[in-house]
Scaffold this active site. Structure first.
Site, short mmCIF file in Angstrom:
data_model
loop_
_atom_site.label_atom_id
_atom_site.label_comp_id
_atom_site.label_asym_id
_atom_site.label_seq_id
_atom_site.Cartn_x
_atom_site.Cartn_y
_atom_site.Cartn_z
N SER A 181 -31.55 -17.95 23.00
CA SER A 181 -32.43 -16.81 23.24
C SER A 181 -33.86 -17.19 22.87
CB SER A 181 -31.97 -15.61 22.41
OG SER A 181 -32.15 -15.90 21.03
N ASP A 195 -31.46 -17.85 27.57
CA ASP A 195 -30.89 -16.52 27.73
C ASP A 195 -32.01 -15.48 27.65
OD1 ASP A 195 -28.92 -14.57 27.96
OD2 ASP A 195 -28.51 -14.52 25.80
N ASP A 236 -35.22 -12.54 33.16
CA ASP A 236 -34.74 -11.16 33.11
C ASP A 236 -35.87 -10.20 33.44
OD1 ASP A 236 -33.65 -8.73 32.63
OD2 ASP A 236 -33.11 -9.10 30.53
N HIS A 258 -25.08 -4.97 24.94
CA HIS A 258 -25.47 -5.94 23.92
C HIS A 258 -25.12 -5.47 22.51
CE1 HIS A 258 -27.53 -8.63 26.63
NE2 HIS A 258 -28.24 -7.65 27.13
N HIS A 299 -23.26 -10.18 30.92
CA HIS A 299 -23.86 -10.24 29.59
C HIS A 299 -23.16 -9.23 28.68
CE1 HIS A 299 -27.74 -12.55 30.27
NE2 HIS A 299 -27.16 -12.55 31.46
N ASN A 319 -21.03 -14.13 28.82
CA ASN A 319 -21.84 -14.39 27.63
C ASN A 319 -21.20 -13.80 26.38
OD1 ASN A 319 -23.57 -15.25 29.65
ND2 ASN A 319 -25.34 -14.12 28.90
N ILE A 320 -21.15 -14.61 25.32
CA ILE A 320 -20.55 -14.18 24.06
C ILE A 320 -21.45 -14.63 22.92
CG2 ILE A 320 -18.56 -14.41 22.52
CD1 ILE A 320 -16.86 -14.86 25.08
N ASP A 321 -21.95 -13.67 22.15
CA ASP A 321 -22.84 -13.98 21.02
C ASP A 321 -22.39 -13.27 19.76
OD1 ASP A 321 -24.90 -14.70 19.36
OD2 ASP A 321 -26.47 -13.63 20.44
N SER A 322 -22.23 -11.95 19.82
CA SER A 322 -21.92 -11.17 18.61
C SER A 322 -20.62 -11.63 17.95
CB SER A 322 -21.84 -9.67 18.95
OG SER A 322 -23.09 -9.18 19.37
#
Length: 333
Positions: A56, A94, A116, A190, A232, A275-278
């Site tokens: 990011s 991202d 974006d 998100h 996302h 997309n996988i972040d948390s």
């Protein structure tokens, strides 16, 4: 100017083509630290999966663009050291928000960027995305655009409410911009608090969020058959990690994610990047809190970052094998 090919990276073009035809999705994991990067590469090699390492704008500022360049190159060599002869690793921006940010990433060796413009008026989004595509394609860098707005908070991305993608706009957008993949909004969100409790249904004591809008996804697929689609905000917020965090001093109330069965269903469609972040952040935080609580005298970073790395690796392997289906898709690993 640094060309991503000199770093051993690949773009997403062939990767997505194989995923769409094969009915699976490529994991796109965000990273900020060495331990996150190591866990991503270890999981990808162990499962023989292609992988997208996402950065990011906030992570880029945190780690520094120069260090990220060498970390990405190091990730490729690390995968080879682990026994993968020909890793397929993408370094992806991202949620780039300006042409200048995307250009800077391309010039520093990124193999894929997202622009974006989803919060802009439609024609402005088209113009901005087209400008990025025209620059990126000179260097064979692939570009992800976005139509529709996801709610939630993550890094610099903040939106109070979501707006589903309009299937009737996608052909015009892709044709005018020339983007290589398209992020759409079908109800993902998100952050770790993707839904309010009142939006959910209580089933056996567990809050179940509303289902994803698969009718919107089907509408997009009908308009753009075979075109790479991106989701996302697709972390599932595993309750075992939330419970561990709260048990050892954390405070995560009403953290709700996307059910994995819905992500599996999406991965079998034209959705070829999820997309996988948390989930990574939760796995890392849970492991660190556990060490701090059980060994309060510990101050060696390796003693708490090591378990965090292992917990993230475990989570990444689960996502690759049981949710995305990208395991075993590398021919030379």
């Amino acid at each position: 100017m640094v060309n991503y090919k000199d770093l051993g990276l690949v773009n997403t073009r062939e990767m997505f083509k194989k995923a769409v035809s094969g009915g699976y999705a490529i994991p796109a994991f965000n990273f900020n630290t060495m331990e996150q990067m190591q866990a991503i590469i270890m999981a990808a090699v162990e499962t023989k999966s292609p992988v997208i390492m996402q950065v990011s704008r906030g992570a880029r500022n945190y780690a520094s663009p120069t260090l990220l360049r060498y970390m990405a190159q190091g990730a490729v060599e690390y995968a080879k050291d682990l026994g993968c002869e020909a890793p397929e690793i993408v370094l992806h921006l991202d949620h780039g928000d300006t042409f200048e940010t995307c250009k800077s990433c391309i010039d520093m060796g990124f193999s894929s960027v997202m622009i974006d413009g989803s919060s802009l008026p439609y024609e402005e989004n088209v113009a901005l995305t087209k400008k990025v595509v025209e620059y990126a394609h000179q260097f064979d860098v692939t570009v992800e655009g976005e139509l529709g707005v996801l709610a939630g908070v993550e890094e610099d991305v903040v939106a109070e409410e979501s707006h589903y993608t309009k299937p009737e706009e996608v052909v015009d957008f892709v044709t005018k911009t020339g983007c290589d993949s398209l992020a759409i909004s079908i109800g993902t969100s998100h952050g770790a608090h993707k839904f309010k409790p009142e939006q959910c249904t209580l089933v056996n004591g567990v809050l179940v969020p509303p289902p994803l809008a698969f009718d919107v996804l089907e509408g997009v697929e009908k308009e753009l058959p075979g075109f790479p689609i991106v989701l996302h905000g697709s972390s599932s917020v595993p309750m075992e990690e939330v419970e561990t965090i709260n048990k050892f001093g954390g405070k995560l109330d009403a953290a709700i994610g996307i059910p994995e069965d819905q992500l599996r269903k999406a991965a079998k469609s034209a959705v070829c990047k999820i997309n996988i972040d948390s989930d990574c952040r939760l796995a890392m935080t849970a492991a660190i809190r556990k060490v701090f609580a059980e060994s309060p005298a510990e101050f060696d970073p390796r003693k708490y970052l090591g378990p965090a790395r292992e917990n993230m690796k475990k989570m990444y392997i689960h996502k690759i094998v049981n949710v995305l289906g990208s395991d075993g898709k590398l021919s030379k690993c």
